[in-house]
Each structure stands twice: as C-alpha cells, then as structure tokens.
Design a protein around this motif. Structure first.
Motif, PDB file in Angstrom:
ATOM      1  N   THR A  13       0.850  -1.186   0.000  1.00 57.87           N
ATOM      2  CA  THR A  13       0.000   0.000   0.000  1.00 57.87           C
ATOM      3  C   THR A  13       0.891   1.242   0.000  1.00 57.87           C
ATOM      4  O   THR A  13       2.014   1.203   0.520  1.00 57.87           O
ATOM      5  CB  THR A  13      -0.922   0.043   1.240  1.00 57.87           C
ATOM      6  N   PRO A  14       0.376   2.333  -0.571  1.00 57.59           N
ATOM      7  CA  PRO A  14       1.202   3.554  -0.582  1.00 57.59           C
ATOM      8  C   PRO A  14       1.262   4.179   0.807  1.00 57.59           C
ATOM      9  O   PRO A  14       0.263   4.244   1.516  1.00 57.59           O
ATOM     10  CB  PRO A  14       0.469   4.465  -1.566  1.00 57.59           C
ATOM     11  N   ILE A  15       2.460   4.620   1.209  1.00 53.78           N
ATOM     12  CA  ILE A  15       2.587   5.354   2.476  1.00 53.78           C
ATOM     13  C   ILE A  15       2.870   6.824   2.202  1.00 53.78           C
ATOM     14  O   ILE A  15       2.650   7.664   3.053  1.00 53.78           O
ATOM     15  CB  ILE A  15       3.655   4.753   3.407  1.00 53.78           C
ATOM     16  N   ARG A  16       3.382   7.119   1.031  1.00 49.32           N
ATOM     17  CA  ARG A  16       3.501   8.485   0.532  1.00 49.32           C
ATOM     18  C   ARG A  16       3.677   8.401  -0.972  1.00 49.32           C
ATOM     19  O   ARG A  16       3.836   7.317  -1.527  1.00 49.32           O
ATOM     20  CB  ARG A  16       4.616   9.273   1.223  1.00 49.32           C
ATOM     21  N   SER A  17       3.657   9.506  -1.624  1.00 45.87           N
ATOM     22  CA  SER A  17       3.674   9.556  -3.082  1.00 45.87           C
ATOM     23  C   SER A  17       4.880   8.798  -3.650  1.00 45.87           C
ATOM     24  O   SER A  17       6.031   9.158  -3.411  1.00 45.87           O
ATOM     25  CB  SER A  17       3.717  11.027  -3.517  1.00 45.87           C
ATOM     26  N   GLY A  18       4.588   7.692  -4.361  1.00 45.39           N
ATOM     27  CA  GLY A  18       5.630   6.901  -5.008  1.00 45.39           C
ATOM     28  C   GLY A  18       6.289   5.850  -4.147  1.00 45.39           C
ATOM     29  O   GLY A  18       7.118   5.078  -4.629  1.00 45.39           O
ATOM     30  N   LEU A  19       5.958   5.776  -2.867  1.00 43.66           N
ATOM     31  CA  LEU A  19       6.575   4.799  -1.968  1.00 43.66           C
ATOM     32  C   LEU A  19       5.516   3.845  -1.445  1.00 43.66           C
ATOM     33  O   LEU A  19       4.529   4.265  -0.839  1.00 43.66           O
ATOM     34  CB  LEU A  19       7.274   5.502  -0.803  1.00 43.66           C
ATOM     35  N   TYR A  20       5.740   2.554  -1.672  1.00 49.64           N
ATOM     36  CA  TYR A  20       4.780   1.515  -1.300  1.00 49.64           C
ATOM     37  C   TYR A  20       5.435   0.586  -0.281  1.00 49.64           C
ATOM     38  O   TYR A  20       6.610   0.244  -0.396  1.00 49.64           O
ATOM     39  CB  TYR A  20       4.350   0.733  -2.544  1.00 49.64           C
ATOM     40  N   VAL A  21       4.649   0.163   0.711  1.00 46.37           N
ATOM     41  CA  VAL A  21       5.158  -0.694   1.779  1.00 46.37           C
ATOM     42  C   VAL A  21       4.265  -1.927   1.885  1.00 46.37           C
ATOM     43  O   VAL A  21       3.052  -1.851   1.662  1.00 46.37           O
ATOM     44  CB  VAL A  21       5.234   0.080   3.119  1.00 46.37           C
ATOM     45  N   SER A  22       4.875  -3.072   2.224  1.00 47.78           N
ATOM     46  CA  SER A  22       4.090  -4.300   2.362  1.00 47.78           C
ATOM     47  C   SER A  22       3.131  -4.166   3.538  1.00 47.78           C
ATOM     48  O   SER A  22       3.450  -3.556   4.552  1.00 47.78           O
ATOM     49  CB  SER A  22       5.024  -5.507   2.559  1.00 47.78           C
ATOM     50  N   THR A  23       1.944  -4.753   3.386  1.00 41.70           N
ATOM     51  CA  THR A  23       0.925  -4.639   4.442  1.00 41.70           C
ATOM     52  C   THR A  23       1.277  -5.483   5.655  1.00 41.70           C
ATOM     53  O   THR A  23       0.772  -5.226   6.744  1.00 41.70           O
ATOM     54  CB  THR A  23      -0.463  -5.043   3.910  1.00 41.70           C
ATOM     55  N   ILE A  24       2.127  -6.489   5.484  1.00 38.23           N
ATOM     56  CA  ILE A  24       2.603  -7.286   6.621  1.00 38.23           C
ATOM     57  C   ILE A  24       4.127  -7.368   6.553  1.00 38.23           C
ATOM     58  O   ILE A  24       4.727  -7.243   5.485  1.00 38.23           O
ATOM     59  CB  ILE A  24       1.993  -8.712   6.651  1.00 38.23           C
ATOM     60  N   SER A  25       4.735  -7.580   7.713  1.00 40.94           N
ATOM     61  CA  SER A  25       6.184  -7.744   7.766  1.00 40.94           C
ATOM     62  C   SER A  25       6.550  -9.154   7.324  1.00 40.94           C
ATOM     63  O   SER A  25       5.828 -10.115   7.615  1.00 40.94           O
ATOM     64  CB  SER A  25       6.694  -7.519   9.186  1.00 40.94           C
ATOM     65  N   PHE A  26       7.665  -9.264   6.619  1.00 39.18           N
ATOM     66  CA  PHE A  26       8.198 -10.580   6.254  1.00 39.18           C
ATOM     67  C   PHE A  26       9.686 -10.457   5.976  1.00 39.18           C
ATOM     68  O   PHE A  26      10.196  -9.362   5.758  1.00 39.18           O
ATOM     69  CB  PHE A  26       7.451 -11.198   5.062  1.00 39.18           C
TER      70      PHE A  26
END
Length: 166
Positions: A83-96
């Motif tokens: 999911t996006p956390i800021r413009s152009g930066l996406y982070v996984s919804t769960i840690s792995f």
C-alpha cells in the motif's frame, strides 16, 4: 647546438599550450519511463518498493513519483500486497523476511501497463565476525569489517544497511 634548442622549443610549446572548447551536448528528451526500485531484505520488516518516472538529464527537479500503482510480491507460498505510504513509496501490508534460495516475483500495475521481475534471493555467507574500526584520518568515521568465507562462484553481491538508533 642551436638547432637542438630550437627543436626542443618546438616540441615543448604544444605541450604547454592549452586549448579548451566548451562542448554542449544536445541530449534528446526521450520518452518518460517508469522506474521501479525494490529489494526484499532478509530482515523481518515491512518491505518497500519505490516507483517514479524518469526526467530529462539536465532537469534539476527530482523524478516524479508514481501514484495509484498496484504492487505485489509473490513467492511459492504467499502473495504480499503493498500500500502507498507516501507519493511513489509503497510498503508491504505485513512484515516478512526474504529466505535465501527462494524465488520472488515482483508485479507492478500502473498506467495500464504491467511490469514484472523475478529474482532468487542469494545465499548468505556464514559470518565469522564483524568489527568496527575508527578511521585513522577522521575520528568521526568508522569502517565496518565483515569476515566470512565467501562463495567462490560469481554472482553474489552484498549490501549494507546501517542504522543509527534504529
């Protein structure tokens, strides 16, 4: 003898003479391309993917971030959504954490295009020890020494992630 002085003078003059000419390269703007930067780390955390667009070579503005992309990473067992956390930066919804030897497939859907990449996480060497050294010249700098038996086959690369107070 006079002829030798004259010859030496003739040979040295071109070496001393300085010629310079300003060259301005005219670079084509070219079409804008999508740039996708992503790494699956062996550290258990939320993984990141950065998506942006290229800009002209002489532009001083940063690359434009890409919003509204659908980002997933698949392995043989699971599909990780981002999911996006800021413009152009996406982070996984769960840690792995990535597992050495496992294959990962990155899939990005944006602007009616699908971009895919497949990579296998390389194995890690068995670390004997890690040491920190103070720089001889600048006492505020440190060097990190990693001691391990490295794989003799080509294709292994290492990346350091150093954090202060993290």
């Amino acid at each position: 003898m006079k002829i030798y002085k004259y010859l030496i003078f003739i040979l040295i003059i071109p070496l001393i003479w300085k010629c310079s000419e300003k060259i301005d390269l005219e670079l084509d703007e070219g079409e804008t391309k999508i740039v996708i930067e992503g790494v699956v780390s062996s550290t258990f955390r939320n993984q990141f993917v950065k998506i942006s667009k290229t800009s002209a070579y002489y532009d001083s503005i940063p690359m434009e971030p890409v919003t509204g992309a659908i980002v997933t990473i698949l392995d043989s067992d699971f599909e990780y959504t981002f999911t996006p956390i800021r413009s152009g930066l996406y982070v996984s919804t769960i840690s792995f954490a990535g597992i050495p030897g496992k294959e990962y497939k990155l899939k990005v859907e944006t602007e009616n295009q699908i971009y895919e990449a497949i990579s296998t996480m390389p194995r890690m060497p068995n670390i004997d020890s890690i040491q920190f050294y103070v720089d001889d010249q600048d006492k505020q700098l440190f060097h990190i020494g990693l001691f391990a038996l490295e794989n003799p086959l080509p294709g292994d690369y290492y990346s350091w992630g150093v954090y202060k107070d993290y």
